[in-house]
Scaffold this motif. Sequence first.
Motif, mmCIF file in Angstrom:
data_model
loop_
_atom_site.group_PDB
_atom_site.id
_atom_site.type_symbol
_atom_site.label_atom_id
_atom_site.label_comp_id
_atom_site.label_asym_id
_atom_site.label_seq_id
_atom_site.Cartn_x
_atom_site.Cartn_y
_atom_site.Cartn_z
ATOM 1 N N GLN A 1 0.845 -1.191 0.000
ATOM 2 C CA GLN A 1 0.000 0.000 0.000
ATOM 3 C C GLN A 1 0.886 1.248 0.000
ATOM 4 O OE1 GLN A 1 -3.497 2.097 2.629
ATOM 5 N NE2 GLN A 1 -2.897 0.058 3.221
ATOM 6 N N TRP A 2 0.489 2.250 -0.766
ATOM 7 C CA TRP A 2 1.301 3.454 -0.943
ATOM 8 C C TRP A 2 1.666 4.126 0.367
ATOM 9 C CZ3 TRP A 2 -0.595 8.069 0.827
ATOM 10 C CH2 TRP A 2 -1.987 8.147 1.060
ATOM 11 N N ILE A 3 0.811 4.041 1.362
ATOM 12 C CA ILE A 3 1.090 4.725 2.630
ATOM 13 C C ILE A 3 2.337 4.165 3.319
ATOM 14 C CG2 ILE A 3 -0.329 3.330 4.202
ATOM 15 C CD1 ILE A 3 -1.155 6.650 4.749
ATOM 16 N N HIS A 4 2.731 2.955 2.894
ATOM 17 C CA HIS A 4 3.925 2.316 3.449
ATOM 18 C C HIS A 4 5.157 2.460 2.558
ATOM 19 C CE1 HIS A 4 1.225 0.581 6.351
ATOM 20 N NE2 HIS A 4 0.611 -0.161 5.447
ATOM 21 N N VAL A 5 4.964 2.433 1.243
ATOM 22 C CA VAL A 5 6.129 2.283 0.353
ATOM 23 C C VAL A 5 6.348 3.424 -0.640
ATOM 24 C CG1 VAL A 5 6.071 -0.230 0.561
ATOM 25 C CG2 VAL A 5 4.816 0.873 -1.316
ATOM 26 N N ASP A 6 5.486 4.411 -0.682
ATOM 27 C CA ASP A 6 5.636 5.499 -1.649
ATOM 28 C C ASP A 6 5.840 6.823 -0.902
ATOM 29 O OD1 ASP A 6 5.397 7.482 -3.601
ATOM 30 O OD2 ASP A 6 3.748 6.474 -4.660
ATOM 31 N N PRO A 7 7.109 7.168 -0.610
ATOM 32 C CA PRO A 7 7.374 8.385 0.172
ATOM 33 C C PRO A 7 6.837 9.665 -0.463
ATOM 34 C CG PRO A 7 9.338 7.006 0.097
ATOM 35 C CD PRO A 7 8.345 6.406 -0.874
ATOM 36 N N VAL A 8 6.843 9.743 -1.790
ATOM 37 C CA VAL A 8 6.363 10.960 -2.450
ATOM 38 C C VAL A 8 4.860 11.115 -2.249
ATOM 39 C CG1 VAL A 8 6.102 12.128 -4.674
ATOM 40 C CG2 VAL A 8 8.249 10.953 -4.131
ATOM 41 N N ALA B 1 2.999 9.531 -0.020
ATOM 42 C CA ALA B 1 2.692 9.561 1.417
ATOM 43 C C ALA B 1 2.974 10.930 2.029
ATOM 44 C CB ALA B 1 3.476 8.482 2.151
ATOM 45 N N ALA B 2 3.900 11.686 1.449
ATOM 46 C CA ALA B 2 4.193 13.027 1.966
ATOM 47 C C ALA B 2 2.949 13.904 1.926
ATOM 48 C CB ALA B 2 5.333 13.668 1.181
ATOM 49 N N GLY B 3 2.069 13.667 0.972
ATOM 50 C CA GLY B 3 0.824 14.422 0.870
ATOM 51 C C GLY B 3 -0.344 13.732 1.542
ATOM 52 N N GLY B 4 -0.084 12.608 2.197
ATOM 53 C CA GLY B 4 -1.140 11.838 2.843
ATOM 54 C C GLY B 4 -1.407 12.305 4.265
ATOM 55 N N PRO B 5 -2.219 11.561 4.975
ATOM 56 C CA PRO B 5 -2.652 11.993 6.310
ATOM 57 C C PRO B 5 -1.545 12.058 7.369
ATOM 58 C CG PRO B 5 -3.383 9.751 5.872
ATOM 59 C CD PRO B 5 -2.810 10.283 4.589
ATOM 60 N N TYR B 6 -0.432 11.361 7.153
ATOM 61 C CA TYR B 6 0.637 11.335 8.159
ATOM 62 C C TYR B 6 1.882 12.101 7.735
ATOM 63 C CZ TYR B 6 -2.496 7.741 9.794
ATOM 64 O OH TYR B 6 -3.613 7.065 10.191
ATOM 65 N N GLY B 7 1.891 12.617 6.520
ATOM 66 C CA GLY B 7 2.997 13.433 6.045
ATOM 67 C C GLY B 7 4.254 12.658 5.691
ATOM 68 N N ALA B 8 4.181 11.336 5.771
ATOM 69 C CA ALA B 8 5.314 10.467 5.453
ATOM 70 C C ALA B 8 4.788 9.039 5.365
ATOM 71 C CB ALA B 8 6.383 10.557 6.543
ATOM 72 N N THR B 9 5.645 8.140 4.905
ATOM 73 C CA THR B 9 5.258 6.735 4.940
ATOM 74 C C THR B 9 5.224 6.281 6.397
ATOM 75 O OG1 THR B 9 7.563 6.077 4.643
ATOM 76 C CG2 THR B 9 6.177 6.120 2.656
ATOM 77 N N ILE B 10 4.422 5.262 6.640
ATOM 78 C CA ILE B 10 4.323 4.706 7.991
ATOM 79 C C ILE B 10 4.566 3.204 7.931
ATOM 80 C CG2 ILE B 10 2.773 6.493 8.866
ATOM 81 C CD1 ILE B 10 0.454 4.436 8.529
ATOM 82 N N ALA B 11 5.058 2.678 9.028
ATOM 83 C CA ALA B 11 5.253 1.238 9.149
ATOM 84 C C ALA B 11 3.896 0.548 9.202
ATOM 85 C CB ALA B 11 6.047 0.910 10.414
ATOM 86 N N HIS B 12 3.850 -0.643 8.653
ATOM 87 C CA HIS B 12 2.664 -1.472 8.800
ATOM 88 C C HIS B 12 2.448 -1.723 10.293
ATOM 89 C CE1 HIS B 12 4.630 -2.433 4.979
ATOM 90 N NE2 HIS B 12 3.487 -2.906 4.512
ATOM 91 N N GLY B 13 1.208 -1.737 10.726
ATOM 92 C CA GLY B 13 0.943 -2.069 12.124
ATOM 93 C C GLY B 13 1.502 -3.431 12.477
ATOM 94 N N PHE B 14 1.369 -4.376 11.550
ATOM 95 C CA PHE B 14 1.865 -5.722 11.829
ATOM 96 C C PHE B 14 3.391 -5.771 11.859
ATOM 97 C CE2 PHE B 14 -2.416 -7.195 10.200
ATOM 98 C CZ PHE B 14 -2.893 -7.481 11.464
ATOM 99 N N LEU B 15 4.064 -4.855 11.180
ATOM 100 C CA LEU B 15 5.518 -4.760 11.317
ATOM 101 C C LEU B 15 5.859 -4.357 12.749
ATOM 102 C CD1 LEU B 15 8.503 -4.500 10.609
ATOM 103 C CD2 LEU B 15 7.993 -2.315 9.518
ATOM 104 N N THR B 16 5.166 -3.346 13.252
ATOM 105 C CA THR B 16 5.410 -2.909 14.621
ATOM 106 C C THR B 16 5.161 -4.059 15.593
ATOM 107 O OG1 THR B 16 4.740 -0.678 13.960
ATOM 108 C CG2 THR B 16 4.849 -1.148 16.322
ATOM 109 N N ALA B 17 4.042 -4.760 15.418
ATOM 110 C CA ALA B 17 3.725 -5.894 16.297
ATOM 111 C C ALA B 17 4.744 -7.018 16.152
ATOM 112 C CB ALA B 17 2.320 -6.415 16.006
ATOM 113 N N SER B 18 5.281 -7.202 14.955
ATOM 114 C CA SER B 18 6.249 -8.282 14.747
ATOM 115 C C SER B 18 7.561 -8.044 15.479
ATOM 116 C CB SER B 18 6.518 -8.498 13.249
ATOM 117 O OG SER B 18 7.368 -7.483 12.727
ATOM 118 N N LEU B 19 7.796 -6.828 15.932
ATOM 119 C CA LEU B 19 9.010 -6.515 16.683
ATOM 120 C C LEU B 19 8.877 -6.818 18.168
ATOM 121 C CD1 LEU B 19 9.952 -3.234 14.822
ATOM 122 C CD2 LEU B 19 11.199 -5.411 14.749
ATOM 123 N N VAL B 20 7.690 -7.236 18.606
ATOM 124 C CA VAL B 20 7.478 -7.548 20.021
ATOM 125 C C VAL B 20 8.462 -8.615 20.519
ATOM 126 C CG1 VAL B 20 5.831 -8.562 21.668
ATOM 127 C CG2 VAL B 20 5.123 -6.677 20.161
#
Length: 157
Positions: free
Chosen positions: A42-49, A51-70
């Motif tokens: 999904q672009w919100i994760h892998v397309d910095p250009v 995503a810069a115009g998206g709701p978070y102003g940058a790409t974000i990690a997948h939630g499951f990536l964050t959880a996988s670091l537990v």
Amino acid sequence: MEIYRSAADLEAALGSEIGPTDWLTVEQSRIDLFADATEDHQWIHVDPVRAAGGPYGATIAHGFLTASLVPYFMNKLRTIEGIRMGINYGLDRVRFPSPVRAGARIRARATLIDLRKLDDGAVQVTNRVTIDVDGSAKPGCVVELLARYYFADAAGS
């Protein structure tokens, strides 16, 4: 780093928080590798250009990536000695209250919230793991991690 040597040690730790860990930077390269591994591009994760115009102003990690670091963080927080086997048994109540932007630093802390004795001296523990995001008032992830530990001494002592 906390060290537990028995089921009794774990039981004595009920309600106590350990951590936080050192910070870990979530680089775009890690996000891209996770996208490749899970086929979630999904672009919100892998397309910095874009995503810069998206709701978070940058790409974000997948939630499951964050959880996988537990598990990585839990290994930084505690060691359980004298076990013949430990297994991840599952996750409960997984939440992602705040995004983890590419380049953000995260760390974890954990609270042992439940312990159940099983057969053969084994125990099932539930840890509430909170992954903090540097500069954010809300955590990036809160999860209840269930693990089972089988002590070499069948009595678990």
